[in-house]
Design an enzyme around this catalytic site. Structure first.
Site, short mmCIF file in Angstrom:
data_model
loop_
_atom_site.label_atom_id
_atom_site.label_comp_id
_atom_site.label_asym_id
_atom_site.label_seq_id
_atom_site.Cartn_x
_atom_site.Cartn_y
_atom_site.Cartn_z
N ASN A 22 -41.08 -11.46 -41.92
CA ASN A 22 -40.00 -12.29 -42.46
C ASN A 22 -38.71 -11.49 -42.32
OD1 ASN A 22 -38.23 -13.81 -43.93
ND2 ASN A 22 -39.25 -13.49 -45.93
N HIS A 48 -40.05 -19.56 -50.59
CA HIS A 48 -39.89 -18.11 -50.80
C HIS A 48 -39.15 -17.89 -52.13
CE1 HIS A 48 -38.68 -13.96 -50.33
NE2 HIS A 48 -39.64 -13.86 -49.43
N GLU A 101 -46.94 -13.73 -53.24
CA GLU A 101 -45.89 -12.70 -53.26
C GLU A 101 -45.39 -12.52 -54.69
OE1 GLU A 101 -43.95 -12.21 -49.10
OE2 GLU A 101 -42.81 -13.65 -50.25
N SER A 103 -43.73 -5.49 -50.32
CA SER A 103 -43.73 -4.07 -49.98
C SER A 103 -44.94 -3.64 -49.16
CB SER A 103 -43.58 -3.22 -51.26
OG SER A 103 -42.36 -3.54 -51.92
N GLY A 140 -39.52 -6.21 -51.78
CA GLY A 140 -38.39 -5.34 -51.46
C GLY A 140 -38.20 -4.19 -52.43
N LYS A 144 -35.72 -12.34 -42.85
CA LYS A 144 -34.66 -12.69 -43.82
C LYS A 144 -33.31 -12.81 -43.08
CE LYS A 144 -37.51 -10.73 -47.38
NZ LYS A 144 -37.64 -10.22 -48.71
N GLU A 177 -36.91 -15.92 -52.95
CA GLU A 177 -35.45 -15.77 -52.82
C GLU A 177 -34.76 -17.12 -52.74
OE1 GLU A 177 -35.57 -13.01 -49.55
OE2 GLU A 177 -36.36 -11.47 -50.90
P1 PGA Z 1 -40.91 -7.01 -48.46
O1 PGA Z 1 -40.62 -8.60 -48.44
O2 PGA Z 1 -42.05 -6.76 -47.49
O3 PGA Z 1 -39.62 -6.39 -48.01
O4 PGA Z 1 -41.29 -6.67 -49.86
C1 PGA Z 1 -41.66 -9.53 -48.39
C2 PGA Z 1 -41.12 -10.93 -48.40
O5 PGA Z 1 -40.11 -11.19 -49.06
O6 PGA Z 1 -41.68 -11.83 -47.75
#
Ligand code: PGA
Length: 255
Positions: A12, A98, A170, A215, A176, A14, A100
């Site tokens: 992903n 997601h 998730e 992560s 993150g 982003k 976010e």
């Molecule tokens: P990350 O993000 O691997 O940076 O924790 C995962 C995601 O948001 O899909």
């Protein structure tokens, strides 16, 4: 992992990277996907504006291309939105729900349900993200929260006559942060997700790949893929470095 379901690793990106780096990274990811052959399904969910140039560059490779969101509507007065029909020429799948987008754009489970329906109408796979916040885990409501997200977003799905669904668990607090969830907790939630899917339609529980995200790195990916109900990973930060992403796919192939 379950031998009946092929592992799925999705990057992903982003709101990254710039044009030149996006094309270079896409080329690396295509190489990773081709090397993995039919052992692992490898995909990248990328910014809308890179869909067309990236697809051109990776044409003929096994790399799956996805968007990071989609409008629930077919067309009309929705300034700034992009419909499933618009991304379909370049995409195999799109991420929906997601955290976010839930957090920054106030997305509801009902909108997410309509986005899944829009993707299915256009013949694409929906990669549905679910997960609890830190306070929900602390107060013991994580399982209930995730079940509710899943049930509301899949209302109307029968499991028959639909292109596939993928679910990414998730935990919001693991995204993150560099702090991934414990494999035992991931397995516990993944089996819970599979039980909820079975209530919706038994075939969904058998066929739906469940990914872990939060992560994930090349160093820790195997512990999640070793969970019986986990079939893959949704990778944010670590998918922006070709060598790290390749390391995750390699680690999965070695299991
Ligand atoms: P990350 O993000 O691997 O940076 O924790 C995962 C995601 O948001 O899909």
């Amino acid at each position: 992992m379950n031998p009946g379901r092929r592992p799925v690793i999705v990057g992903n990106w982003k709101m990254n990277p710039d044009h030149t780096s996006a094309l270079a990274l896409a080329r690396e990811c295509a190489g990773v996907a081709d090397e993995a052959g039919d052992q692992v399904t490898v995909g990248v969910a990328i910014p809308y504006v890179w869909l067309s140039p990236v697809e051109e560059i990776v044409e003929g490779s096994r790399l799956q291309i996805g968007a990071q969101d989609v409008s629930p509507h077919v067309s009309g007065a929705f300034t700034g939105d992009i419909s499933a029909g618009m991304i379909e020429p370049w995409c195999d799948f799109a991420i929906v729900g997601h955290s976010e987008r839930r957090q920054h754009h106030g997305e509801t489970d009902e909108e997410i349900r309509d986005k899944i329906a829009a993707l299915h109408s256009a013949g694409m796979t929906a990669l549905l993200c679910v997960g609890e916040t830190a306070s929900q885990r602390a107060d013991g409501s994580a399982r209930e929260v995730v079940a509710g997200q899943l049930q509301r977003a899949t209302t109307g799905l029968t499991g028959t006559g639909q292109p596939p669904l993928q679910v990414a668990y998730e935990p919001v607090w693991a995204i993150g942060t560099g702090v991934s969830a414990e494999p035992d907790d991931v397995q516990d939630m993944a089996s819970h997700i599979r039980a909820v899917l079975a209530q919706i339609a038994p075939v969904l529980a058998e066929t739906t790949p469940i990914l872990y995200g939060g992560s994930v790195t090349a160093a820790n990916s195997q512990q999640f893929l070793n969970c019986a109900d986990i079939d893959g990973a949704l990778v944010g930060g670590a998918s922006l470095k070709g060598s790290e992403f390749a390391g995750i796919v390699r680690a999965v192939r070695e299991i």
